[in-house]
Design a protein around this motif. Structure first.
Motif, PDB file in Angstrom:
ATOM      1  N   ARG A   1     -62.146  12.977 -24.953  1.00 38.39           N
ATOM      2  CA  ARG A   1     -62.113  12.788 -23.517  1.00 38.39           C
ATOM      3  C   ARG A   1     -62.585  14.025 -22.751  1.00 38.39           C
ATOM      4  N   GLU A   2     -61.693  14.926 -22.407  1.00 37.20           N
ATOM      5  CA  GLU A   2     -62.101  16.110 -21.657  1.00 37.20           C
ATOM      6  C   GLU A   2     -63.184  16.856 -22.430  1.00 37.20           C
ATOM      7  N   ASP A   3     -64.262  17.240 -21.758  1.00 37.63           N
ATOM      8  CA  ASP A   3     -65.418  17.928 -22.344  1.00 37.63           C
ATOM      9  C   ASP A   3     -66.208  17.023 -23.284  1.00 37.63           C
ATOM     10  N   ALA A   4     -65.926  15.699 -23.260  1.00 41.87           N
ATOM     11  CA  ALA A   4     -66.661  14.821 -24.163  1.00 41.87           C
ATOM     12  C   ALA A   4     -68.086  14.583 -23.672  1.00 41.87           C
ATOM     13  N   LEU A   5     -68.310  14.673 -22.358  1.00 44.07           N
ATOM     14  CA  LEU A   5     -69.660  14.518 -21.847  1.00 44.07           C
ATOM     15  C   LEU A   5     -70.442  15.804 -22.069  1.00 44.07           C
ATOM     16  N   PHE A   6     -71.485  15.713 -22.818  1.00 43.97           N
ATOM     17  CA  PHE A   6     -72.303  16.874 -23.082  1.00 43.97           C
ATOM     18  C   PHE A   6     -73.149  17.180 -21.847  1.00 43.97           C
ATOM     19  N   GLU A   7     -73.615  18.435 -21.759  1.00 38.87           N
ATOM     20  CA  GLU A   7     -74.382  18.870 -20.600  1.00 38.87           C
ATOM     21  C   GLU A   7     -75.615  17.986 -20.391  1.00 38.87           C
ATOM     22  N   GLU A   8     -76.226  17.557 -21.465  1.00 44.94           N
ATOM     23  CA  GLU A   8     -77.411  16.711 -21.353  1.00 44.94           C
ATOM     24  C   GLU A   8     -77.087  15.419 -20.619  1.00 44.94           C
ATOM     25  N   ASP A   9     -75.908  14.850 -20.897  1.00 43.47           N
ATOM     26  CA  ASP A   9     -75.544  13.600 -20.243  1.00 43.47           C
ATOM     27  C   ASP A   9     -75.163  13.814 -18.787  1.00 43.47           C
ATOM     28  N   PHE A  10     -74.526  14.949 -18.472  1.00 40.71           N
ATOM     29  CA  PHE A  10     -74.267  15.264 -17.064  1.00 40.71           C
ATOM     30  C   PHE A  10     -75.587  15.335 -16.307  1.00 40.71           C
ATOM     31  N   ALA A  11     -76.577  16.003 -16.903  1.00 40.98           N
ATOM     32  CA  ALA A  11     -77.877  16.142 -16.243  1.00 40.98           C
ATOM     33  C   ALA A  11     -78.545  14.786 -16.052  1.00 40.98           C
ATOM     34  N   ARG A  12     -78.460  13.918 -17.059  1.00 42.06           N
ATOM     35  CA  ARG A  12     -79.086  12.600 -16.958  1.00 42.06           C
ATOM     36  C   ARG A  12     -78.416  11.756 -15.876  1.00 42.06           C
ATOM     37  N   LEU A  13     -77.098  11.816 -15.808  1.00 44.50           N
ATOM     38  CA  LEU A  13     -76.401  11.080 -14.758  1.00 44.50           C
ATOM     39  C   LEU A  13     -76.763  11.623 -13.391  1.00 44.50           C
ATOM     40  N   GLY A  14     -76.890  12.953 -13.290  1.00 47.10           N
ATOM     41  CA  GLY A  14     -77.263  13.559 -12.016  1.00 47.10           C
ATOM     42  C   GLY A  14     -78.632  13.110 -11.545  1.00 47.10           C
ATOM     43  N   SER A  15     -79.579  13.007 -12.466  1.00 42.41           N
ATOM     44  CA  SER A  15     -80.925  12.568 -12.082  1.00 42.41           C
ATOM     45  C   SER A  15     -80.978  11.067 -11.790  1.00 42.41           C
ATOM     46  N   LEU A  16     -80.123  10.291 -12.457  1.00 42.90           N
ATOM     47  CA  LEU A  16     -80.088   8.839 -12.221  1.00 42.90           C
ATOM     48  C   LEU A  16     -79.508   8.476 -10.862  1.00 42.90           C
ATOM     49  N   GLN A  17     -78.518   9.270 -10.423  1.00 42.92           N
ATOM     50  CA  GLN A  17     -77.804   8.970  -9.184  1.00 42.92           C
ATOM     51  C   GLN A  17     -77.282   7.528  -9.171  1.00 42.92           C
ATOM     52  N   PRO A  18     -76.376   7.178 -10.105  1.00 42.26           N
ATOM     53  CA  PRO A  18     -75.816   5.823 -10.093  1.00 42.26           C
ATOM     54  C   PRO A  18     -74.996   5.594  -8.835  1.00 42.26           C
ATOM     55  N   SER A  19     -74.803   4.341  -8.489  1.00 42.03           N
ATOM     56  CA  SER A  19     -73.988   4.027  -7.312  1.00 42.03           C
ATOM     57  C   SER A  19     -72.504   4.080  -7.651  1.00 42.03           C
ATOM     58  N   LEU A  20     -72.165   3.944  -8.934  1.00 40.58           N
ATOM     59  CA  LEU A  20     -70.765   3.872  -9.343  1.00 40.58           C
ATOM     60  C   LEU A  20     -70.640   4.307 -10.802  1.00 40.58           C
ATOM     61  N   ILE A  21     -69.617   5.095 -11.105  1.00 40.81           N
ATOM     62  CA  ILE A  21     -69.309   5.494 -12.478  1.00 40.81           C
ATOM     63  C   ILE A  21     -67.955   4.891 -12.841  1.00 40.81           C
ATOM     64  N   VAL A  22     -67.915   4.183 -13.960  1.00 45.06           N
ATOM     65  CA  VAL A  22     -66.686   3.522 -14.411  1.00 45.06           C
ATOM     66  C   VAL A  22     -66.225   4.175 -15.708  1.00 45.06           C
ATOM     67  N   GLY A  23     -64.941   4.479 -15.789  1.00 43.28           N
ATOM     68  CA  GLY A  23     -64.391   5.061 -17.007  1.00 43.28           C
ATOM     69  C   GLY A  23     -62.880   5.008 -16.985  1.00 43.28           C
ATOM     70  N   ASP A  24     -62.258   5.470 -18.070  1.00 40.67           N
ATOM     71  CA  ASP A  24     -60.793   5.456 -18.125  1.00 40.67           C
ATOM     72  C   ASP A  24     -60.233   6.823 -17.773  1.00 40.67           C
ATOM     73  N   ASP A  25     -58.902   6.878 -17.607  1.00 42.91           N
ATOM     74  CA  ASP A  25     -58.262   8.104 -17.168  1.00 42.91           C
ATOM     75  C   ASP A  25     -58.134   9.132 -18.275  1.00 42.91           C
ATOM     76  N   LEU A  26     -58.512   8.793 -19.492  1.00 39.45           N
ATOM     77  CA  LEU A  26     -58.534   9.782 -20.557  1.00 39.45           C
ATOM     78  C   LEU A  26     -59.878  10.501 -20.586  1.00 39.45           C
ATOM     79  N   MET A  27     -60.932   9.814 -20.185  1.00 42.07           N
ATOM     80  CA  MET A  27     -62.256  10.424 -20.125  1.00 42.07           C
ATOM     81  C   MET A  27     -62.459  11.166 -18.810  1.00 42.07           C
ATOM     82  N   ILE A  28     -62.197  10.506 -17.690  1.00 40.40           N
ATOM     83  CA  ILE A  28     -62.493  11.086 -16.378  1.00 40.40           C
ATOM     84  C   ILE A  28     -61.249  11.805 -15.877  1.00 40.40           C
ATOM     85  N   GLN A  29     -61.169  13.068 -16.230  1.00 44.84           N
ATOM     86  CA  GLN A  29     -60.044  13.895 -15.809  1.00 44.84           C
ATOM     87  C   GLN A  29     -60.504  15.343 -15.750  1.00 44.84           C
ATOM     88  N   GLY A  30     -59.686  16.188 -15.084  1.00 47.36           N
ATOM     89  CA  GLY A  30     -59.952  17.619 -15.041  1.00 47.36           C
ATOM     90  C   GLY A  30     -61.328  17.955 -14.498  1.00 47.36           C
TER      91      GLY A  30
END
Length: 537
Positions: A310-339
């Motif tokens: 969960r925490e730190d599970a998103l690698f920097e490459e994926d953060f960058a890809r999401l940033g460039s995509l600019q999705p309208s909504l991100i869906v996840g659970d409270d174990l992944m999306i925290q801190g």
């Protein structure tokens, strides 16, 4: 965990030496003079000075005379996954409070440790290497304790201003008001703020306001005027203009495109979306483990890394890809999306955080349906599922009756059973099959031994065995074990091997397929047409 990658003493004649840090680099000047550019920032080097360079940072060494440095390369490793056979790590960047030129007051101790490490590694020997590793940990402690008084006071002031913006974004804000909140002069505040975040204070104000407006439009279904007013824009035309300037589309188009630009950070929630007829723009995918979803994978434009951590599970490459995509909504659970992960994702798009352990699969399905405005479709799907479950349950009442059914997993040589959340919800709740152990004592999955199985004495066994050598070897040994052969399910030939999909997947479609397979395995002579005639309307 900190791991040393190397230590070398190098001499540099006058010249230019550009490079990129493949690991964290600590450089200690032994003698000579020069400069070093780190990420575009220039520092003067003299005997006894030192620099810390972050992993992945460009730097250029510019000696003005012969320059001798001791370089120590090390990695800050974060464990991302592990099994009995191996562990996986990624190299974290930015884990130290101070980069660049290190404080002169701290350098004598740092330089002494660096030279000791160099001397130990200059000659071969396992014992010398272990001593050097211990000294590296001591050196890491020194680096972690370092701060610059000026840097800390300015950083605290800028952080106060950023917090003020986030909590007062709906109020009138000016540069002078923000500088006052930070306790800095307006010019110095603006200069340092842009250096810190890469945008001016007022640009950051608009970023925060538009981010809040996105959340109101997507997560709360607010109208455009209301979203603007509650985000700090009293004038609706100006809000529309600013929103398009920042986001690239109008607020109305942004809300209209919500369903086409969803990013799912949960393998399970991706399945919920697909069941509702929504293909996410981006989703976590593991093609090897999810061969049954090949058709869906072809429709998902961007594949992110699938990880169970969960925490730190998103690698920097994926953060960058999401940033460039600019999705309208991100869906996840409270174990992944925290801190920190939650904060960084929130800067990209509104995040719908769904409690993982707080809801069962039906609760997850219904909450996602509400989010994407498909409540009627979800209700119809669940109604069809419940009617099919009732048909299978009636058939199993005749063939299985009150006999106990145990689903046993063998993964990497380890036996385990499940609780009520996963397959237990289908077998023992929806189909009413008797479980030979207390389901309520197991949260999700629990490791067991053969003695546990012997105490259960199951009448039917469903076996999910992976193809790892350890599991295959255990399965061969178990079949020869007298205790195993004495089990009622084994003795009466009621032992069935099942595939990981659908039985070990937590998703609506997998559960529907479980009903069909339970029917074919445990009531092979019944058909859905026969049971449909018996089922009440």
């Amino acid at each position: 965990m900190y791991a040393m990658q190397g230590c070398r003493s190098l001499d540099y004649p006058p010249g230019s030496y550009p490079s990129t840090a493949a690991s964290h680099l600590l450089g200690v000047v032994i003698e000579g003079r020069g400069r070093i550019l780190i990420g575009g920032q220039a520092y003067t080097l003299t005997a006894g000075s030192g620099v810390l360079i972050d992993h992945g940072t460009d730097y250029e060494l510019l000696p003005s005379e012969r320059l001798q440095l001791v370089w120590i390369a090390f990695d800050d490793l974060i464990e991302t996954s592990s099994t009995e056979r191996e562990r996986h790590y990624y190299k974290r960047a930015g884990g130290f409070p101070l980069y660049g030129l290190l404080p002169a007051t701290a350098m004598p101790a740092v330089a002494d440790l660096a030279r000791q490490i160099e001397a130990l590694l200059a000659e071969p020997g396992e014992r010398r290497r272990h001593r050097a590793d211990r000294l590296l940990q001591e050196l890491i402690g020194q680096l972690l304790d370092m701060t610059s008084a000026t840097q800390v006071s300015t950083a605290d002031a800028l952080a106060r201003a950023a917090d003020y913006i986030r909590t007062h974004h709906d109020k009138p804000l000016t540069r002078d008001r923000l500088a006052e909140a930070a306790g800095l002069s307006p010019w110095y505040f603006s200069h340092q703020f842009k250096r810190w975040l890469g945008v001016t204070p007022m640009e950051y104000v608009h970023q925060v306001r538009i981010r809040h407006a996105k959340e109101l439009l997507i997560l709360h279904r607010s109208g455009i005027r209301e979203a603007g007013e509650r985000s700090g824009y009293a004038d609706e035309p100006y809000f529309r203009k600013k929103f398009k300037q920042v986001v690239g589309i109008t607020p109305a188009d942004y809300r209209k495109n919500k369903l086409a630009r969803i990013a799912s950070l949960s393998y399970t929630f991706t399945s919920h979306l697909l069941t509702l007829g929504i293909v996410p723009l981006a989703a976590t995918v593991d093609r090897e483990r999810e061969a049954h979803r090949q058709e869906a994978h072809a429709s998902i434009a961007v594949h992110l890394r699938r990880a169970i951590f969960r925490e730190d599970a998103l690698f920097e490459e994926d953060f960058a890809r999401l940033g460039s995509l600019q999705p309208s909504l991100i869906v996840g659970d409270d174990l992944m999306i925290q801190g920190e992960t939650a904060a960084r994702l929130g800067d990209i798009a509104p995040c719908q955080v769904i409690p993982w352990l707080g809801l069962d699969w039906r609760g997850h399905f219904l909450q996602i349906a509400r989010l994407v405005e498909r409540e009627s479709e979800a209700a119809a799907w669940l109604d069809a599922y419940d009617r099919r479950a009732l048909q299978v349950r009636m058939a199993l009442t005749e063939t299985v009756g009150d006999a106990s059914v145990l689903l046993l997993r063998i993964s990497f040589g380890q036996l385990s059973v499940f609780g009520e959340r996963n397959v237990g919800a289908v077998l023992h709740h929806d189909l009413g099959l008797r479980c030979p152990y207390d389901l309520g004592l197991i949260a999700v999955e629990q490791a067991i031994d053969l003695a546990f199985v012997m105490r259960c004495q199951p009448d039917f066994l469903l076996l999910a065995i992976d193809d790892s050598p350890a599991s295959q070897s255990m399965w061969e040994l178990m079949q020869e074990h007298p205790q195993w052969q004495s089990l009622p399910a084994v003795r009466d030939r009621r032992c069935y091997q099942i595939a990981a999909y659908p039985w070990l997947e937590y998703s609506p479609e997998a559960h529907r397929r479980m009903l069909e397979q339970a029917m074919s395995l445990l009531a092979p002579h019944h058909s859905f047409e026969q049971t449909a005639q018996l089922a009440p309307e």
